[in-house]
Design a protein around this motif. Structure first.
Motif, PDB file in Angstrom:
ATOM      1  N   ALA A 199     -49.009 -30.357 -35.119  1.00 57.34           N
ATOM      2  CA  ALA A 199     -49.590 -30.914 -36.350  1.00 57.34           C
ATOM      3  C   ALA A 199     -49.337 -29.975 -37.537  1.00 57.34           C
ATOM      4  O   ALA A 199     -49.110 -30.433 -38.665  1.00 57.34           O
ATOM      5  N   ILE A 200     -49.358 -28.666 -37.279  1.00 53.75           N
ATOM      6  CA  ILE A 200     -49.046 -27.702 -38.360  1.00 53.75           C
ATOM      7  C   ILE A 200     -47.619 -27.939 -38.852  1.00 53.75           C
ATOM      8  O   ILE A 200     -47.354 -27.982 -40.055  1.00 53.75           O
ATOM      9  N   LEU A 201     -46.699 -28.138 -37.908  1.00 52.63           N
ATOM     10  CA  LEU A 201     -45.296 -28.369 -38.292  1.00 52.63           C
ATOM     11  C   LEU A 201     -45.159 -29.687 -39.058  1.00 52.63           C
ATOM     12  O   LEU A 201     -44.483 -29.754 -40.092  1.00 52.63           O
ATOM     13  N   ARG A 202     -45.832 -30.729 -38.555  1.00 55.58           N
ATOM     14  CA  ARG A 202     -45.788 -32.031 -39.249  1.00 55.58           C
ATOM     15  C   ARG A 202     -46.243 -31.885 -40.698  1.00 55.58           C
ATOM     16  O   ARG A 202     -45.588 -32.359 -41.623  1.00 55.58           O
ATOM     17  N   ALA A 217     -38.896 -21.786 -42.291  1.00 56.16           N
ATOM     18  CA  ALA A 217     -39.085 -20.883 -41.142  1.00 56.16           C
ATOM     19  C   ALA A 217     -40.183 -19.861 -41.425  1.00 56.16           C
ATOM     20  O   ALA A 217     -41.039 -19.590 -40.565  1.00 56.16           O
ATOM     21  N   LEU A 218     -40.174 -19.306 -42.641  1.00 57.94           N
ATOM     22  CA  LEU A 218     -41.182 -18.284 -42.968  1.00 57.94           C
ATOM     23  C   LEU A 218     -42.576 -18.900 -43.069  1.00 57.94           C
ATOM     24  O   LEU A 218     -43.560 -18.331 -42.582  1.00 57.94           O
ATOM     25  N   ALA A 219     -42.651 -20.090 -43.680  1.00 59.65           N
ATOM     26  CA  ALA A 219     -43.964 -20.722 -43.848  1.00 59.65           C
ATOM     27  C   ALA A 219     -44.538 -21.143 -42.497  1.00 59.65           C
ATOM     28  O   ALA A 219     -45.750 -21.039 -42.259  1.00 59.65           O
ATOM     29  N   PHE A 220     -43.670 -21.601 -41.587  1.00 56.74           N
ATOM     30  CA  PHE A 220     -44.167 -22.015 -40.266  1.00 56.74           C
ATOM     31  C   PHE A 220     -44.658 -20.793 -39.488  1.00 56.74           C
ATOM     32  O   PHE A 220     -45.704 -20.830 -38.835  1.00 56.74           O
ATOM     33  N   ASP A 221     -43.918 -19.710 -39.595  1.00 59.56           N
ATOM     34  CA  ASP A 221     -44.351 -18.469 -38.932  1.00 59.56           C
ATOM     35  C   ASP A 221     -45.705 -18.023 -39.489  1.00 59.56           C
ATOM     36  O   ASP A 221     -46.616 -17.675 -38.724  1.00 59.56           O
ATOM     37  N   ALA A 226     -51.517 -17.463 -38.832  1.00 61.41           N
ATOM     38  CA  ALA A 226     -52.856 -17.508 -39.427  1.00 61.41           C
ATOM     39  C   ALA A 226     -53.794 -18.361 -38.577  1.00 61.41           C
ATOM     40  O   ALA A 226     -54.993 -18.102 -38.501  1.00 61.41           O
ATOM     41  N   THR A 227     -53.256 -19.382 -37.906  1.00 66.68           N
ATOM     42  CA  THR A 227     -54.108 -20.378 -37.253  1.00 66.68           C
ATOM     43  C   THR A 227     -54.242 -20.148 -35.754  1.00 66.68           C
ATOM     44  O   THR A 227     -55.349 -20.103 -35.212  1.00 66.68           O
ATOM     45  N   LEU A 228     -53.097 -20.029 -35.077  1.00 64.74           N
ATOM     46  CA  LEU A 228     -53.119 -20.014 -33.611  1.00 64.74           C
ATOM     47  C   LEU A 228     -53.027 -18.614 -33.008  1.00 64.74           C
ATOM     48  O   LEU A 228     -53.534 -18.380 -31.910  1.00 64.74           O
ATOM     49  N   ALA A 229     -52.373 -17.691 -33.723  1.00 72.43           N
ATOM     50  CA  ALA A 229     -52.217 -16.356 -33.137  1.00 72.43           C
ATOM     51  C   ALA A 229     -53.567 -15.699 -32.816  1.00 72.43           C
ATOM     52  O   ALA A 229     -53.700 -15.059 -31.769  1.00 72.43           O
ATOM     53  N   PRO A 230     -54.601 -15.858 -33.671  1.00 71.53           N
ATOM     54  CA  PRO A 230     -55.885 -15.234 -33.308  1.00 71.53           C
ATOM     55  C   PRO A 230     -56.447 -15.781 -31.989  1.00 71.53           C
ATOM     56  O   PRO A 230     -57.060 -15.036 -31.214  1.00 71.53           O
ATOM     57  N   ILE A 231     -56.221 -17.077 -31.723  1.00 73.21           N
ATOM     58  CA  ILE A 231     -56.707 -17.636 -30.446  1.00 73.21           C
ATOM     59  C   ILE A 231     -55.937 -16.987 -29.302  1.00 73.21           C
ATOM     60  O   ILE A 231     -56.510 -16.553 -28.296  1.00 73.21           O
ATOM     61  N   HIS A 232     -54.615 -16.900 -29.472  1.00 78.29           N
ATOM     62  CA  HIS A 232     -53.792 -16.283 -28.426  1.00 78.29           C
ATOM     63  C   HIS A 232     -54.218 -14.839 -28.190  1.00 78.29           C
ATOM     64  O   HIS A 232     -54.373 -14.398 -27.043  1.00 78.29           O
ATOM     65  N   GLN A 233     -54.424 -14.099 -29.282  1.00 77.37           N
ATOM     66  CA  GLN A 233     -54.797 -12.682 -29.127  1.00 77.37           C
ATOM     67  C   GLN A 233     -56.138 -12.542 -28.418  1.00 77.37           C
ATOM     68  O   GLN A 233     -56.323 -11.657 -27.580  1.00 77.37           O
ATOM     69  N   GLY A 234     -57.074 -13.440 -28.745  1.00 81.83           N
ATOM     70  CA  GLY A 234     -58.387 -13.389 -28.093  1.00 81.83           C
ATOM     71  C   GLY A 234     -58.273 -13.628 -26.594  1.00 81.83           C
ATOM     72  O   GLY A 234     -58.907 -12.941 -25.786  1.00 81.83           O
ATOM     73  N   LEU A 235     -57.432 -14.603 -26.215  1.00 77.84           N
ATOM     74  CA  LEU A 235     -57.267 -14.902 -24.786  1.00 77.84           C
ATOM     75  C   LEU A 235     -56.527 -13.771 -24.073  1.00 77.84           C
ATOM     76  O   LEU A 235     -56.867 -13.405 -22.939  1.00 77.84           O
TER      77      LEU A 235
END
Ligand SMILES: Cc1cc2nc3c(=O)[nH]c(=O)nc-3n(C[C@H](O)[C@H](O)[C@H](O)COP(=O)(O)OP(=O)(O)OC[C@H]3O[C@@H](n4cnc5c(N)ncnc54)[C@H](O)[C@@H]3O)c2cc1C
Length: 331
Positions: A199-202, A217-221, A226-235
């Motif tokens: 959905a972020i990409l859409r 590419a830069l904006a998607f990164d 900003a959105t998903l990396a914190p969830i990944h880092q927490g897990l």
């Protein structure tokens, strides 16, 4: 797909991807190639094959091993749903997963380093182990087994980053879902995270199209991190702590780190079935409907977690000690 096709560079020194080659030898042209090839996506290698710098690949050395058995109802009766699908015990976590067509699965998750619990691969040992956990024992006795015990490893947490030194490793290509980052399947968050990522990409391509490939590419990164990396880092942090906790349970040296986040997670485990508002907050985070900060925003909720969790046993749900488990599966 077996290889990436390239055109004229749009960013100096970085390949611009214009399509893919299929295994039948056909070329598929695309304004934007979306890599959704999962946890073992071959795209990092394909990128280096066309001259791109290798994406940053950060993955844990060790993960969990899951022993899973599937069952089916013989008369339409389904096992009573556990209050929470994931319980942690001395050396083992239990996971109950409802399926379709009157099927379900019971998984026992252990550390990939735990040699003695490799015995859980045997069906008789797996059944004896399951019987020791009152919250889930009936998941292994209702209905009939439709598989043996299936062992799965290689579930280490990993994350790839496609921007290096402020530049995308390539333009014309983005990776979504597990191809970007894969998490410990115990939490069942991968599909929800992948859908959020799509959905972020859409949303992004509505404003920044493939005609601006470096900006895209830069904006998607940036949006991803900003959105998903914190969830990944927490897990990933939880994984490291839990594996260290299991190491401590194997060696008999208690694992008591000074990490407030881990200690708060331990309090949550103890508090979740003793306070409906805390349980709802955990459910919202577990479904990616809220961030932990949002879910714990109601006044007084974090304090209740600490009050209910303080002094509670590390593993609040009933189950055997490691010694009792080893004895049961050895016989
Ligand atoms: C044991 C286990 C249990 C899980 N349980 C849950 C759960 O309960 N809830 C949850 O939300 N998530 C769960 N997950 C995670 C979830 O499965 C993934 O996060 C999700 O499937 C990721 O979706 P995806 O589309 O990114 O990748 P995938 O679903 O892995 O799809 C990738 C696809 O790409 C294809 N592919 C690979 N290479 C190529 C190629 N070269 N060319 C063409 N196609 C290719 C693959 O065949 C595959 O079909 C679990 C994962 C595991 C391992």
């Amino acid at each position: 797909m077996t290889a990436l096709l390239t055109g004229t560079d749009r960013t100096l020194g970085r390949p611009h991807i214009t399509g893919v080659l299929t295994r039948h030898g056909g070329a598929l042209d695309a304004d934007l190639v979306v890599d959704a090839a999962g946890r073992n996506s071959p795209v990092s290698k394909m990128l280096t094959d066309v001259g791109a710098p290798r994406p940053v690949d950060d993955h844990a050395d060790i993960g969990f091993r899951l022993y899973t058995r599937y069952f089916r109802s013989t008369d339409g009766t389904l096992p009573t749903q556990a209050a929470w699908p994931l319980d942690h015990h001395d050396s083992v976590s239990t996971i109950t997963v409802p399926g379709d067509s009157d099927t379900w699965a019971l998984s026992l998750a252990v550390s990939g380093r735990d040699q003695l619990l490799r015995a859980l691969r045997r069906e008789s040992a797996g059944q004896r182990a399951a019987a020791l956990y009152p919250n889930v024992a009936h998941w292994a006795t209702t209905g009939e087994p439709i598989t043996g015990v299936l062992a799965m490893s290689g579930t280490e947490s990993r994350i790839r980053r496609f921007v290096r030194d402020g530049q995308p490793v390539a333009t014309g290509l983005v990776s979504v879902g597990d191809a970007w980052a894969a998490t410990n399947p115990q939490f069942g968050l991968g599909m929800a995270m992948s859908m959020v990522h799509a959905a972020i990409l859409r949303d992004l391509v509505r404003t920044t199209g493939p005609g601006e490939p470096e900006k895209l590419a830069l904006a998607f990164d940036e949006a991803t991190h900003a959105t998903l990396a914190p969830i990944h880092q927490g897990l990933a942090a939880w994984d490291r702590h839990r594996l260290a906790q299991i190491d401590g349970e194997i060696s008999g040296i208690p694992y008591e780190p000074e990490d407030p986040d881990w200690n708060f997670r331990q309090f949550l485990e103890a508090a979740k079935l003793r306070d409906p508002e805390i349980l709802r907050a955990m459910g919202e985070v577990a479904s990616t409907l809220a961030t932990p900060d949002e879910a714990l925003a109601p006044p007084g909720l974090p304090e209740r977690v600490v009050r209910l969790g303080t002094g509670a046993p590390h593993h609040p749900e009933p189950g055997p000690s490691r010694a009792e488990l080893l004895e049961a599966i050895a016989s």
